[in-house]
Enzyme design. Structure first.
Site, PDB file in Angstrom:
ATOM      1  N   CYS A 105      -0.577   4.175   1.913  1.00  0.00           N
ATOM      2  CA  CYS A 105      -0.470   4.167   3.388  1.00  0.00           C
ATOM      3  C   CYS A 105       0.948   4.490   3.822  1.00  0.00           C
ATOM      4  O   CYS A 105       1.162   5.178   4.803  1.00  0.00           O
ATOM      5  CB  CYS A 105      -0.802   2.800   3.976  1.00  0.00           C
ATOM      6  N   ASP A 106       1.924   3.935   3.117  1.00  0.00           N
ATOM      7  CA  ASP A 106       3.302   3.951   3.626  1.00  0.00           C
ATOM      8  C   ASP A 106       4.260   4.843   2.847  1.00  0.00           C
ATOM      9  O   ASP A 106       5.374   5.105   3.307  1.00  0.00           O
ATOM     10  CB  ASP A 106       3.863   2.517   3.609  1.00  0.00           C
ATOM     11  N   CYS A 163       0.830  -1.199   0.000  1.00  0.00           N
ATOM     12  CA  CYS A 163       0.000   0.000   0.000  1.00  0.00           C
ATOM     13  C   CYS A 163       0.863   1.245   0.000  1.00  0.00           C
ATOM     14  O   CYS A 163       1.249   1.761   1.050  1.00  0.00           O
ATOM     15  CB  CYS A 163      -0.938  -0.007   1.203  1.00  0.00           C
TER      16      CYS A 163
END
Ligand code: NAP
Length: 350
Positions: free
Chosen positions: A171-172, A168
């Site tokens: 997200c990261d 992801c």
């Protein structure tokens, strides 16, 4: 007393089903999932895959760009004055999901931030248990648990999860370890295009590794990637190994040519992002519903959300390995609520 309808899952399918079921005065109960480390690592936290994405450009009703300006220019002033003011952009995935959740709550949906871990579909009403210890029965169930991102399954991917390996980017991607550093994305679908493009905001270069010489992705997203000078496409290539150490995490990848397996090359990278498709979240069903070869729940009747068990309906990506869009998930969520309402009425349960 048994619930009338329990909805498991909290993506566009789950919330749309909840909005319709609540408005049909079925008093729905939604299990939106739990905030556990296991769910975080698997990518199955509440609010589903859209909460792990950036701008949503293709959900009707949310044109990208300056929403206030768009409304001013496109809707007659006499109507505009009755509309609430809006912020300066279209809509992001997390915003869209929060809006859907709020809309469901506004109509009285009861929401539990918990996972259903056991379900018995062998007799009605269906019996369920949650991770947090809830035990209850429900006359009907809507399964809307979606799907999660796949990894290649290399031991080196597992070793460096949380140390530079992710599925992801959204997200990261902003983490310090990826800033101004080279990163690798693997895949050739829309997810790979989206993740690569997003990562160019932070990384010095994005190596996009794809096993063929053309993308599966939609033309518009593929063209955007191919025109981006910060993305270096490695055609006809597979990941041989994710390289790194316990202290440094990911330091690179070794790729091999799909045309000549003896041809290998190392690419330096502080991050490795898998974007190679999805697996439906059906583990908790333990094989009680008919699924297709890829494990997706089967809709047993055309134009209906019926599953192989009467009273159990499925909506969204958990039953759709073909369209997999937010809008189609929302559409089938609506269908599942209407199917459940009509089925309950036919059983004399109102
Ligand atoms: P996908 O379309 O199934 O693409 C998966 C990609 O990963 C393919 O290019 C595939 O290669 C590659 N792949 C699969 N297994 C592999 C393996 N073992 N080794 C190497 N490569 C492998 O999945 P997706 O990109 O996650 O997209 C899923 C759905 O979500 C699609 O319907 C897509 O349109 C949608 N989506 C939409 C958006 C958007 O519109 N903004 C964003 C993301 C996703 P091959 O091509 O060679 O099979």
């Amino acid at each position: 007393m048994a619930e009338r309808v329990t909805i498991i899952g909290s993506g566009p399918a789950g919330w749309t089903a909840a909005i319709y079921a609540a408005r049909a005065t079925l008093d729905p109960l939604v299990y939106e999932g739990a905030f556990t480390e296991d769910n975080r690592l698997k990518g199955t936290l509440p609010l589903g895959q859209l909460s792990l994405t950036t701008e949503v450009e293709n959900f009707p009703g949310f044109p990208a760009g300056n929403m206030a300006g768009y409304l001013d220019s496109s809707i007659d002033e006499s109507k505009r004055k009755y509309m609430a003011p809006h912020g300066g952009h279209g809509v992001s995935g997390p915003e869209l999901m929060e809006l859907m959740r709020q809309q469901a709550a506004n109509f009285g949906t009861r929401i539990r931030t918990d996972d259903i871990v056991e379900i018995d579909l062998s007799k009605r009403p269906f019996r369920m248990k949650s991770l947090g210890g809830d035990e209850f029965e429900s006359h009907s169930v809507i399964i809307a648990t979606g799907a999660r991102a796949n990894y290649l399954g290399l031991p080196s991917e597992e070793r460096f999860k949380n140390l530079g390996v992710s599925a992801c980017a959204v997200c990261d991607g902003a983490l310090p370890r990826f800033r101004n550093q080279p990163v690798v994305v693997v895949g050739g679908g829309d997810s790979a295009m989206e993740e690569s493009t997003f990562l160019t905001k932070f990384a010095s270069v994005v190596y996009l590794v794809h096993r063929r010489d053309s993308f599966r992705a939609s033309k518009i997203m593929a063209e955007r990637v191919m025109a981006n000078p910060k993305i270096s496409i490695q055609w006809n290539s597979e990941i041989d190994e994710v390289l790194g150490s316990e202290e440094k995490g990911v330091t690179g990848v070794r790729i091999r040519s799909t045309l000549d397996a003896s041809k290998k090359q190392e690419l330096p990278a502080t991050g490795y992002f898998a974007a190679i498709g999805h697996t439906p979240n059906t583990d908790f069903l333990k094989g009680q519903l008919q699924t297709n070869a890829k494990g997706y729940v089967v809709w047993t009747t055309p134009q209906r959300t019926y599953t192989s068990v009467e009273g159990v309906f499925a909506a969204g990506d958990v039953a759709d390995d073909y369209f997999r869009q937010a809008i189609t998930a929302a559409g089938t969520g609506c269908m599942a609520a209407l199917d459940a309402e009509r089925w309950l009425a036919a059983q004399g349960i109102h």
